[in-house]
Design a protein around this motif. Sequence first.
Motif, PDB file in Angstrom:
ATOM      1  N   MET A   1       0.842  -1.200   0.000  1.00  0.00           N
ATOM      2  CA  MET A   1       0.000   0.000   0.000  1.00  0.00           C
ATOM      3  C   MET A   1       0.877   1.250   0.000  1.00  0.00           C
ATOM      4  O   MET A   1       0.590   2.218  -0.707  1.00  0.00           O
ATOM      5  CB  MET A   1      -0.945   0.004   1.204  1.00  0.00           C
ATOM      6  N   ARG A   2       1.965   1.246   0.773  1.00  0.00           N
ATOM      7  CA  ARG A   2       2.876   2.387   0.778  1.00  0.00           C
ATOM      8  C   ARG A   2       3.457   2.613  -0.621  1.00  0.00           C
ATOM      9  O   ARG A   2       3.542   3.741  -1.105  1.00  0.00           O
ATOM     10  CB  ARG A   2       3.990   2.194   1.810  1.00  0.00           C
ATOM     11  N   ASN A   3       3.825   1.525  -1.290  1.00  0.00           N
ATOM     12  CA  ASN A   3       4.349   1.629  -2.649  1.00  0.00           C
ATOM     13  C   ASN A   3       3.271   2.154  -3.599  1.00  0.00           C
ATOM     14  O   ASN A   3       3.545   3.015  -4.442  1.00  0.00           O
ATOM     15  CB  ASN A   3       4.865   0.269  -3.119  1.00  0.00           C
ATOM     16  N   TYR A   4       2.062   1.662  -3.454  1.00  0.00           N
ATOM     17  CA  TYR A   4       0.947   2.125  -4.287  1.00  0.00           C
ATOM     18  C   TYR A   4       0.704   3.625  -4.091  1.00  0.00           C
ATOM     19  O   TYR A   4       0.554   4.366  -5.048  1.00  0.00           O
ATOM     20  CB  TYR A   4      -0.316   1.342  -3.946  1.00  0.00           C
ATOM     21  N   LEU A   5       0.688   4.080  -2.843  1.00  0.00           N
ATOM     22  CA  LEU A   5       0.438   5.496  -2.565  1.00  0.00           C
ATOM     23  C   LEU A   5       1.551   6.382  -3.124  1.00  0.00           C
ATOM     24  O   LEU A   5       1.302   7.509  -3.534  1.00  0.00           O
ATOM     25  CB  LEU A   5       0.279   5.724  -1.062  1.00  0.00           C
ATOM     26  N   LYS A   6       2.756   5.873  -3.153  1.00  0.00           N
ATOM     27  CA  LYS A   6       3.876   6.665  -3.661  1.00  0.00           C
ATOM     28  C   LYS A   6       4.006   6.568  -5.181  1.00  0.00           C
ATOM     29  O   LYS A   6       4.313   7.552  -5.840  1.00  0.00           O
ATOM     30  CB  LYS A   6       5.173   6.193  -3.003  1.00  0.00           C
ATOM     31  N   ASN A   7       3.764   5.395  -5.749  1.00  0.00           N
ATOM     32  CA  ASN A   7       4.092   5.167  -7.152  1.00  0.00           C
ATOM     33  C   ASN A   7       3.038   4.436  -7.973  1.00  0.00           C
ATOM     34  O   ASN A   7       3.328   4.068  -9.111  1.00  0.00           O
ATOM     35  CB  ASN A   7       5.379   4.334  -7.263  1.00  0.00           C
ATOM     36  N   GLY A   8       1.857   4.214  -7.464  1.00  0.00           N
ATOM     37  CA  GLY A   8       0.987   3.283  -8.165  1.00  0.00           C
ATOM     38  C   GLY A   8      -0.322   3.762  -8.731  1.00  0.00           C
ATOM     39  O   GLY A   8      -1.013   3.002  -9.391  1.00  0.00           O
ATOM     40  N   TYR A   9      -0.716   5.001  -8.523  1.00  0.00           N
ATOM     41  CA  TYR A   9      -2.055   5.432  -8.924  1.00  0.00           C
ATOM     42  C   TYR A   9      -2.227   5.514 -10.432  1.00  0.00           C
ATOM     43  O   TYR A   9      -3.271   5.179 -10.967  1.00  0.00           O
ATOM     44  CB  TYR A   9      -2.375   6.783  -8.274  1.00  0.00           C
ATOM     45  N   TYR A  10      -1.191   5.950 -11.134  1.00  0.00           N
ATOM     46  CA  TYR A  10      -1.300   6.096 -12.588  1.00  0.00           C
ATOM     47  C   TYR A  10      -0.688   4.896 -13.287  1.00  0.00           C
ATOM     48  O   TYR A  10       0.395   4.442 -12.927  1.00  0.00           O
ATOM     49  CB  TYR A  10      -0.615   7.393 -13.045  1.00  0.00           C
ATOM     50  N   PRO A  11      -1.360   4.373 -14.321  1.00  0.00           N
ATOM     51  CA  PRO A  11      -0.894   3.141 -14.971  1.00  0.00           C
ATOM     52  C   PRO A  11       0.488   3.257 -15.609  1.00  0.00           C
ATOM     53  O   PRO A  11       1.166   2.257 -15.779  1.00  0.00           O
ATOM     54  CB  PRO A  11      -1.942   2.865 -16.048  1.00  0.00           C
ATOM     55  N   PHE A  12       0.940   4.453 -15.948  1.00  0.00           N
ATOM     56  CA  PHE A  12       2.238   4.562 -16.596  1.00  0.00           C
ATOM     57  C   PHE A  12       3.403   4.260 -15.661  1.00  0.00           C
ATOM     58  O   PHE A  12       4.552   4.224 -16.089  1.00  0.00           O
ATOM     59  CB  PHE A  12       2.433   5.923 -17.289  1.00  0.00           C
ATOM     60  N   GLN A  13       3.137   3.978 -14.408  1.00  0.00           N
ATOM     61  CA  GLN A  13       4.205   3.628 -13.480  1.00  0.00           C
ATOM     62  C   GLN A  13       4.926   2.355 -13.911  1.00  0.00           C
ATOM     63  O   GLN A  13       6.079   2.147 -13.592  1.00  0.00           O
ATOM     64  CB  GLN A  13       3.683   3.486 -12.045  1.00  0.00           C
ATOM     65  N   ARG A  14       4.287   1.521 -14.710  1.00  0.00           N
ATOM     66  CA  ARG A  14       4.919   0.277 -15.173  1.00  0.00           C
ATOM     67  C   ARG A  14       5.962   0.540 -16.245  1.00  0.00           C
ATOM     68  O   ARG A  14       6.877  -0.246 -16.419  1.00  0.00           O
ATOM     69  CB  ARG A  14       3.854  -0.666 -15.730  1.00  0.00           C
ATOM     70  N   GLU A  15       5.824   1.622 -17.006  1.00  0.00           N
ATOM     71  CA  GLU A  15       6.750   1.902 -18.106  1.00  0.00           C
ATOM     72  C   GLU A  15       8.174   2.120 -17.603  1.00  0.00           C
ATOM     73  O   GLU A  15       9.117   1.612 -18.186  1.00  0.00           O
ATOM     74  CB  GLU A  15       6.290   3.129 -18.889  1.00  0.00           C
ATOM     75  N   ALA A  16       8.313   2.938 -16.588  1.00  0.00           N
ATOM     76  CA  ALA A  16       9.632   3.248 -16.030  1.00  0.00           C
ATOM     77  C   ALA A  16       9.447   3.628 -14.571  1.00  0.00           C
ATOM     78  O   ALA A  16       9.400   4.814 -14.233  1.00  0.00           O
ATOM     79  CB  ALA A  16      10.286   4.383 -16.811  1.00  0.00           C
ATOM     80  N   PRO A  17       9.334   2.631 -13.699  1.00  0.00           N
ATOM     81  CA  PRO A  17       9.057   2.920 -12.282  1.00  0.00           C
ATOM     82  C   PRO A  17      10.046   3.890 -11.638  1.00  0.00           C
ATOM     83  O   PRO A  17       9.663   4.685 -10.794  1.00  0.00           O
ATOM     84  CB  PRO A  17       9.133   1.551 -11.604  1.00  0.00           C
ATOM     85  N   GLU A  18      11.296   3.850 -12.073  1.00  0.00           N
ATOM     86  CA  GLU A  18      12.303   4.724 -11.474  1.00  0.00           C
ATOM     87  C   GLU A  18      12.110   6.192 -11.857  1.00  0.00           C
ATOM     88  O   GLU A  18      12.661   7.082 -11.222  1.00  0.00           O
ATOM     89  CB  GLU A  18      13.724   4.264 -11.843  1.00  0.00           C
ATOM     90  N   HIS A  19      11.284   6.453 -12.893  1.00  0.00           N
ATOM     91  CA  HIS A  19      11.039   7.827 -13.339  1.00  0.00           C
ATOM     92  C   HIS A  19       9.602   8.287 -13.064  1.00  0.00           C
ATOM     93  O   HIS A  19       9.180   9.321 -13.572  1.00  0.00           O
ATOM     94  CB  HIS A  19      11.335   7.960 -14.836  1.00  0.00           C
TER      95      HIS A  19
END
Length: 123
Positions: free
Chosen positions: A65-83
């Motif tokens: 959940m912490r990861n989702y709140l920081k990096n997961g709401y928008y689907p483009f997070q899969r393209e380049a998680p580090e960016h």
Amino acid sequence: MKLHKSLGDLSRRKISYQLPGLSFREFLVINKLLDSKAYSLEEILRSHIDIAVDISSKIKPMPLMRNYLKNGYYPFQREAPEHYQDRIRSIITVVLESDIPAISEITFETISKIKRLLVPGVF
């Protein structure tokens, strides 16, 4: 936004839609962290303990959940998680510096204040 406000012919031809962000469940499914169906409110109210036990036996939801709140709401997070954070910052910058000034009179000073309010120390 101009089409939406317009009373002319073009405003009747546009199609508007909302693209919601990912739910926590969708985030888990897309990232192959959990394969879970969507539960109805009735199912959750009736069987919340069984559902929670089942999910908790497969994953540890709080770190995810912490990861989702920081990096997961928008689907483009899969393209380049580090960016992901850079991309969010870039989108906010375009909206504040290009999109909003194109449809309303806003000063550079006001845009700077909005940026500081959104994420202190980031802009």
